[in-house]
Design a protein around this motif. Structure first.
Motif, PDB file in Angstrom:
ATOM      1  N   ARG A 223      24.706  30.948  27.914  1.00 23.77           N
ATOM      2  CA  ARG A 223      24.400  31.024  29.349  1.00 23.77           C
ATOM      3  C   ARG A 223      24.398  32.458  29.823  1.00 23.77           C
ATOM      4  O   ARG A 223      23.604  32.863  30.656  1.00 23.77           O
TER       5      ARG A 223
ATOM      6  N   LEU B 279      21.143  34.051  28.854  1.00 25.18           N
ATOM      7  CA  LEU B 279      20.051  33.611  29.724  1.00 25.18           C
ATOM      8  C   LEU B 279      20.191  34.249  31.092  1.00 25.18           C
ATOM      9  O   LEU B 279      19.217  34.686  31.702  1.00 25.18           O
TER      10      LEU B 279
ATOM     11  N   ALA C 264      20.079  24.243  31.203  1.00 20.83           N
ATOM     12  CA  ALA C 264      21.030  25.317  30.934  1.00 20.83           C
ATOM     13  C   ALA C 264      22.226  25.221  31.850  1.00 20.83           C
ATOM     14  O   ALA C 264      23.347  25.530  31.470  1.00 20.83           O
TER      15      ALA C 264
ATOM     16  N   LEU D  84      23.870  21.534  29.186  1.00 23.78           N
ATOM     17  CA  LEU D  84      24.580  22.225  28.106  1.00 23.78           C
ATOM     18  C   LEU D  84      26.097  22.198  28.306  1.00 23.78           C
ATOM     19  O   LEU D  84      26.831  21.794  27.397  1.00 23.78           O
TER      20      LEU D  84
ATOM     21  N   THR E 145      11.156  29.283  32.838  1.00 20.26           N
ATOM     22  CA  THR E 145      12.409  29.678  33.463  1.00 20.26           C
ATOM     23  C   THR E 145      12.159  30.844  34.414  1.00 20.26           C
ATOM     24  O   THR E 145      12.964  31.734  34.550  1.00 20.26           O
TER      25      THR E 145
ATOM     26  N   LEU F  18      17.484  28.331  24.495  1.00 24.52           N
ATOM     27  CA  LEU F  18      18.193  27.190  25.084  1.00 24.52           C
ATOM     28  C   LEU F  18      18.059  25.970  24.180  1.00 24.52           C
ATOM     29  O   LEU F  18      19.036  25.259  23.906  1.00 24.52           O
TER      30      LEU F  18
END
Ligand code: ZN
Ligand code: ZN
Lengths: 219, 1091
Positions: free
Chosen positions: B687, B690, B706, B710, B766, B846
């Motif tokens: 995370r 990202l 995400a 997750l 994203t 991801l």
């Protein structure tokens, strides 16, 4: 114009190689119960000691070592001290690398350290002799355009040969042949030693045959 | 970008590999022909010439009880009164030794040696048919199917014996409808210690007392399951063995005089409680024979066998019970059970030793004749020798019987020798290689490897031209396949699919090479400007570089059994060497350190560096620290290895055993906390990564995954571990709840995983877009940015320029803290896009992370640490790759081309193999973690597909993760590019800021060729490994270790390749999917912004 230097290099290498042989043969004659497999640690240290002593002497006599700027005793002492420190640090470094390569961490730490000492005396010591205690210069030498003299090229070749030899010496260890030379760290030290001797032979030869292509910038 | 050609080329490439593998495996794996004949009473084997139907003769025993205690190792059965501190598995079955020594005329205890493979179904097959199992049968343990060969149960049924069975339900699958009465209990759940045993005990004693049976078979599973779950050295094993002791005593008390009791194990177990291989610990079970009336002619003598082979049970039981010996049995009667010649008139009537041996030899000889008529695999010379031996013996026997004198003892031992040599011949030659298929498979694989290499070198040309090339190849393959099929049909009347496939693969390969020759020459001349490339692709100078030397060494190592045994170490060694090579090589090129300010630069000998010394220093330090991380995780990962049986003094990692096996609760807690912390770190790091690249701002499906799926999945997993680690008896009142949680938690995790993966697939973007209407009015007053200076540009050109702007805005506003970007900064763009720079890698990362957690679910809890190391190592590899390509970018290599060099690809694929070992797997069958099949299905399965795929996912977890993550190698240098851009102004082109992955979007052609190149390089390395292990199996097929080392290695390598290529395709198609949706997103964006 390099003929002189190449000849000097070849003869110094011959002396160093002879010292390796003597360090193997002499104890075998003098000491009862000495053998390469049986008492390998003793052998390792005798070779390391001989190579160290002979290399230092030869390079000092030849005057390869870069001239010191100051000639005070204190400066020379600090240089000597730094050299010893680097020698020791290099032993630790090689020990770590060898352990990371998969050598047992605790059980045969002494054997591993002996190998590290041998590797140091075959590689780092030459760096110390040729370049002095200057890590920056060491790193610089090992690049394509880093060599600044015949001795630098020679250093490149011998060090590379030694390291590759030690690396290849690890290959027979997993085989199930149960030979005495497969015992840790004999095969690696043998490999390193063979690589070193090959390097001693190869360096002058290579330089001799490539002397047309080699161009060094002056320092 | 052209997605379809890339994907279809890859698909075609891997299917050629599959065909080669299929062909080779079809020719290599041993198949024993089953003789579908049965013995009967009419085919008389009775001594003497006159036909006497011996089924009607009164047998030695009317009834027999067969108690099979699964995995009853000989060590369990022995009793040592001097051992005062027995281990949990020692001295717990005193009844056997006690009876054997106190009643020597009635009982014996022998070691009972099973033939490998020592899996339960294989063993049941072995000791009911009396034959030797082959390697191929190993996989059938999941799909037990009825035994078609003649066997003891069939013979008993045919003679009207009522066989009653209770216990392990494998029997019911092997012998459907053969039992008079049967009480099967589910056997699949190895965690269940008691269901089968208690089920048997409920009925056993009543049945024995009753008179409704002739042969009773009871198969107890508790000991075996206890071994699998806790290992032999656990108090539960002591309890189980003590229980079995009681069972044997009770059965002995209830026996009648005409009944024989056989207590036996089907195989042993290793020190970790597993079995399947051929180490002596696995093969040596125990057999105990007992009858209330004397059955042995005397106390044990010198002639007692040291070890009873498992095949010997069938003829012995058959003759004792008075049924014909099953047709394909190669066993030998157990002589001590038969009276010596001349003593047959004693208390018990029956065949004498010699008669039994004669019947046995005659039956074996008949089988041998039939078999050699069907198959040609037994070497003719040894067959001839056996035949001679038999005819000599038979004439000697018949003459002595005809003359009425008692045959010499010499004859008995010669008969025994004959039987032994038949069994040994069968054992050594039951290997039926098909050399033609093997050769075809080998050559197809070799060409496929070469083709893969060429494909990676020619990817630029291949992508540039149309899809037509592939179509031609496929058409050629189809034509060749159909042609061969037709020819076969015409000439033989039937067709063999393998040869059609082979012809197809072969012809398409040849066609490819022909086209590659044509394509190759212009390609070289085009690339010729790049200096060393002009020498063609196959010169030794280009092939003998360290990154290709390392896979070569790896392949060579597959040819030696010692190296295969030490594979985990070997791969780590090579990986470490290649990783060290990167900085050494960089330094050799003078790129690792910032160029010192020496006179060279002023003299103009070196091009002035595009990167400032500080950037170089920073990149170098990143590279070196990542190398440190890599080396550290490599070293730590060594402690997660399992142990092969060949590695004598090896201790398997403590993290490999599930938490429920731990007895020390404190240790258990520490392990649990460690696992949960590493799981948390895994989630957090993903995370964080990202978030760092601004991919967590939007509201799409991927971001939802995400943000919520997750973490939720991780929580689920943590809870599941907690529940499965609680001892069953500690919370008695919560037992029901725990059982429910054991079922529900993993299933919920599976659902979440599916949901997350589907969401990423459906909505992979994203990118967060922010439109600023207010700012647009002011934008006219500000000087337009440089790259929009030209007016009247086409939408396509606009697109190209817009992206950097969007991206730049995003970075800046992120740096400023999102909200502060109001005044001056808000001027230029109308659109802000967050996370555009890592638009390709974010969903892939991801997807990868989610998959990783899912695979972790199938592993023992302790493996969470190994998975964390895997994540770290992967990150380190990516960063090393990125930094080294940034440093290499110094010499103006920035000009397009996203080629991923060999070094990182080789590192990547070596890491896949390395983590195969570091997650506790080994290329051997006993080391397969069967427990994975019960995650979420604690009560077992009905089908075979689901458990098989769960076990496959578990076994090849690291192959899967590295294959899916492979495209990240392409993206990571671009993702990390921003650091270079920030520190010292990009690579070369001053005007253009870091645009990260949008570079790919700008050069779709290069993007697809680079993707194709990367994938083919990855496939090539795995393909050569498969090829090497295929070569090893082919060359060393008569090697001592072939079934122990090389054949399992081949199977694992081939399945690993299969799984890798499938998941590589999945990864690549995810990238293409992202590309598609990015394209759509731009289409929506352009009209908006150009207004
Ligand atoms: Zn079993
Ligand atoms: Zn089992």
């Amino acid at each position: 114009m390099w003929d002189h230097e190449i000849r000097a290099m070849a003869s110094s290498h011959a002396i160093i190689a002879a010292s390796v042989f003597m360090a193997t043969v002499l104890p075998a004659v003098l000491l009862p119960g000495f053998s390469v497999y049986g008492s390998h640690l003793l052998w390792l240290y005798s070779v390391s000691g001989a190579v160290t002593a002979v290399s230092v002497a030869v390079f000092w006599l030849l005057g390869i070592t870069p001239p010191t700027k100051k000639h005070t005793l204190g400066y020379k002492l600090s240089r000597l001290f730094r050299s010893c420190l680097y020698f020791f640090l290099s032993c630790l470094f090689f020990h770590t690398v060898v352990v990371l390569y998969g050598a047992p961490l605790i059980e045969s730490a002494l054997e591993t350290f002996s190998l590290a000492v041998l590797l140091t005396s075959l590689t780092t010591l030459r760096c110390l002799c040729v370049l002095g205690p200057n890590v920056q210069a060491w790193i610089r030498v090992f690049s394509r355009h880093g060599a600044m003299s015949v001795w630098d090229t020679c250093l490149q070749i011998t060090v590379a040969c030694t390291v590759v030899g030690a690396w290849m010496g690890a290959f027979p260890i997993p085989l199930d042949w149960d030979r005495p030379w497969q015992v840790w760290p004999i095969s690696c030290s043998l490999g390193a030693m063979i690589g070193f001797l090959t390097g001693l032979v190869a360096a002058p030869a290579w330089i001799h045959y490539h002397r047309k292509q080699l161009t060094y910038k002056c320092k | 970008m052209k997605g379809l050609p890339v994907l279809s080329l890859l698909l075609w490439m891997s299917s050629v590999f599959f065909v080669g593998l299929y062909l080779f495996v079809g020719g290599f794996l041993l198949v024993r022909l089953e003789v579908n004949r049965t013995s009967g009473c009419e085919d008389v084997l009775h001594p003497g010439q006159d036909p006497v139907d011996f089924c009607w003769a009164r047998p030695r025993f009317r009834r027999a009880v067969l108690l099979i205690i699964d995995a009853l190792k000989i060590d369990f059965a022995r009793f040592d009164p001097n051992n005062t501190t027995p281990r949990p598995y020692q001295n717990k079955l005193p009844v056997l030794q006690e009876t054997a020594s106190s009643r020597p005329l009635q009982s014996r205890l022998y070691p009972f040696r099973a033939d490998p493979p020592t899996t339960t179904m294989q063993r049941i097959k072995g000791f009911t048919t009396g034959s030797l199992p082959t390697f191929v049968d190993v996989g059938n343990n999941f799909a037990s199917s009825a035994i078609l060969e003649d066997n003891l149960i069939h013979q008993l049924g045919k003679e009207g014996k009522r066989v009653v069975f209770m216990g392990d339900d494998t029997w019911e699958n092997l012998f459907p409808k053969k039992f008079h009465r049967s009480l099967p209990f589910p056997s699949f759940n190895v965690k269940d210690l008691h269901t089968v045993d208690n089920g048997i005990l409920q009925h056993l004693y009543n049945t024995i007392i009753g008179d409704d049976w002739d042969v009773l078979v009871a198969h107890f599973l508790g000991v075996d399951h206890c071994g699998h779950r806790f290992g032999p050295d656990h108090p539960a094993m002591a309890d189980k063995l003590t229980q079995m002791d009681g069972v044997i005593r009770s059965v002995m008390d209830r026996l009648q005089n005409d009944t024989l009791l056989v207590v036996m194990g089907d195989h042993g177990m290793t020190d970790s409680g597993d079995h399947g291989g051929e180490s002596q610990k696995e093969t040596d079970a125990a057999i105990f024979l007992y009858s209330p009336s004397p059955i042995f002619p005397g106390p044990p003598t010198q002639n007692e066998p040291d070890v009873v082979p498992q095949t010997d049970l069938v003829p012995t039981l058959a003759l004792l019970l008075g049924v014909p010996i099953p047709y394909s049995s190669v066993g030998q009667v157990l002589l001590p059970l038969f009276p010596p010649h001349g003593q047959t008139e004693g208390a018990v009537r029956g065949l004498s030793q010699l008669e039994a041996l004669w019947i046995n030899a005659k039956q074996v000889n008949r089988f041998l004749e039939t078999y050699s008529g069907m198959a040609k695999d037994i070497p003719p010379e040894s067959l001839l020798q056996l035949k001679d031996q038999f005819s000599r013996l038979s004439s000697e026997y018949l003459s002595s019987v005809g003359e009425g004198r008692s045959p010499s003892q010499q004859l008995a031992s010669s008969l025994q020798a004959y039987l032994t040599s038949v069994r040994d011949t069968c054992r050594s030659t039951w290997a039926q290689f098909n050399p033609l298929k093997m050769a075809a498979g080998l050559s197809i694989l070799a060409l496929a490897c070469l083709m893969c290499f060429l494909l990676s070198e020619l990817s630029v040309v291949l992508v540039r031209e149309d899809d037509g090339g592939l179509k031609v190849l496929v058409v050629a393959a189809l034509a060749a396949g159909v042609g061969v099929a037709a020819a076969q049909l015409l000439s033989q009347g039937y067709m063999e699919l393998t040869w059609c496939l082979a012809a197809g693969a072969f012809s398409s390969e040849l066609l490819f090479f022909w086209r590659a020759r044509r394509l190759g020459s212009p390609a070289v001349s085009k690339n010729g400007t790049k200096g060393p490339k002009s020498g063609g692709w196959l010169t030794p100078r280009r092939l003998l570089i360290p990154p290709l030397l390392v896979p070569l060494l790896r392949c060579a190592s597959l040819l030696s059994d010692s190296y295969v045994i030490a594979e985990g170490r070997v791969v780590t060694f090579l990986l470490f060497s290649l990783a060290l090579y990167i900085p050494v090589h960089l330094n050799w090129d003078g790129l690792l350190l910032p160029p010192s300010h020496d006179p060279l630069k002023s003299a103009g000998l070196l091009p002035s560096p595009a990167l400032s010394p500080s950037t170089v220093r920073k990149e170098s330090s990143v590279l070196l620290s990542c190398l440190g991380l890599l080396v550290g995780s490599l070293y730590l990962s060594l402690s997660f290895h399992g142990c092969r049986e060949e590695q004598g003094s090896c201790q398997p990692s403590a993290f490999l055993s599930p938490l429920s096996r731990f007895q020390d609760s404190q240790l258990k807690n520490i392990h649990y906390v460690l696992s949960v912390v590493s799981l948390g770190l895994w989630t957090y790091l993903l995370r964080r990564c990202l978030c760092h690249y601004g991919n967590l701002n939007s509201s799409g499906g991927a971001v939802f995954t995400a943000r919520w799926v997750l973490p939720l999945l991780s929580v689920c997993l943590g809870l599941h571990w907690a529940v499965s680690a609680t001892p069953e008896d500690s919370f008695r009142n919560l037992g029901e709840l725990i059982r429910l949680a054991q079922l529900a938690l993993p299933r919920a995790a599976f659902c979440l995983l599916g949901l997350g993966l589907a969401l990423i697939w459906l909505d992979p973007l994203t990118v967060f877009v922010k439109t600023r209407a207010a700012a647009s009015s002011r934008s006219s007053s500000l000087p337009p940015p440089r790259y929009r200076a030209s007016t009247g540009i086409s939408p396509q050109a606009e697109l190209h320029h817009l992206i950097p702007q969007i991206y730049q805005r995003m970075r800046r506003s992120l740096d400023d803290g999102e909200l502060s970007g109001g005044g001056e900064a808000g001027g230029r763009p109308m659109v802000e896009a967050y996370g555009l720079g890592s638009v390709y890698s974010a969903p892939l990362l991801l997807f990868w992370g989610l998959l990783g957690v899912g695979l972790l679910l199938l592993h023992p809890e302790g493996m969470a640490l190994a998975f964390l190391l895997l994540l770290l190592e992967m990150g380190a590899l990516l960063h090393i790759h990125a930094s080294s390509s940034t440093l290499r970018g110094l010499h103006g290599a920035c000009s397009g081309g996203f080629t991923v060099p060999w070094t990182p690809v080789v590192l990547w694929s070596l890491a896949a193999t390395q983590f195969f070992h570091a997650t506790g797997h080994l290329p051997t069958f006993p080391s397969i973690q069967w427990g994975a099949a019960f995650v979420g299905f604690p009560d077992g399965h009905t089908g075979t597909v689901l458990p098989a795929s769960l076990v496959t996912l578990n076994t090849f977890a690291s192959h899967i993760l590295f294959a899916v993550g492979c495209p990240l190698l392409l993206f990571w240098p671009l993702v990390c590019e921003v650091r270079g851009g920030r520190g010292g102004r990009g690579c070369g082109e001053e005007g253009e800021d870091a645009v990260m992955e949008m570079r790919l979007r700008e050069n779709p052609q290069q993007f697809s060729s680079a993707l194709l190149q990367l994938s083919t390089r990855y496939l090539f390395i795995h393909g050569t490994q498969v090829f090497a292990s295929v070569c090893a199996a082919a060359i060393l097929r008569r090697h001592l270790m072939v079934w122990k080392v090389f054949a399992p290695k081949l199977m694992f390598e081939a399945s690993g390749f299969l799984v890798s290529s499938i998941f590589l395709l999945i990864g690549v198609s995810l990238v293409l999917r992202v590309d598609l949706s990015v394209g759509r997103w731009f289409q929506r964006l352009i009209p908006e912004s150009s207004r």
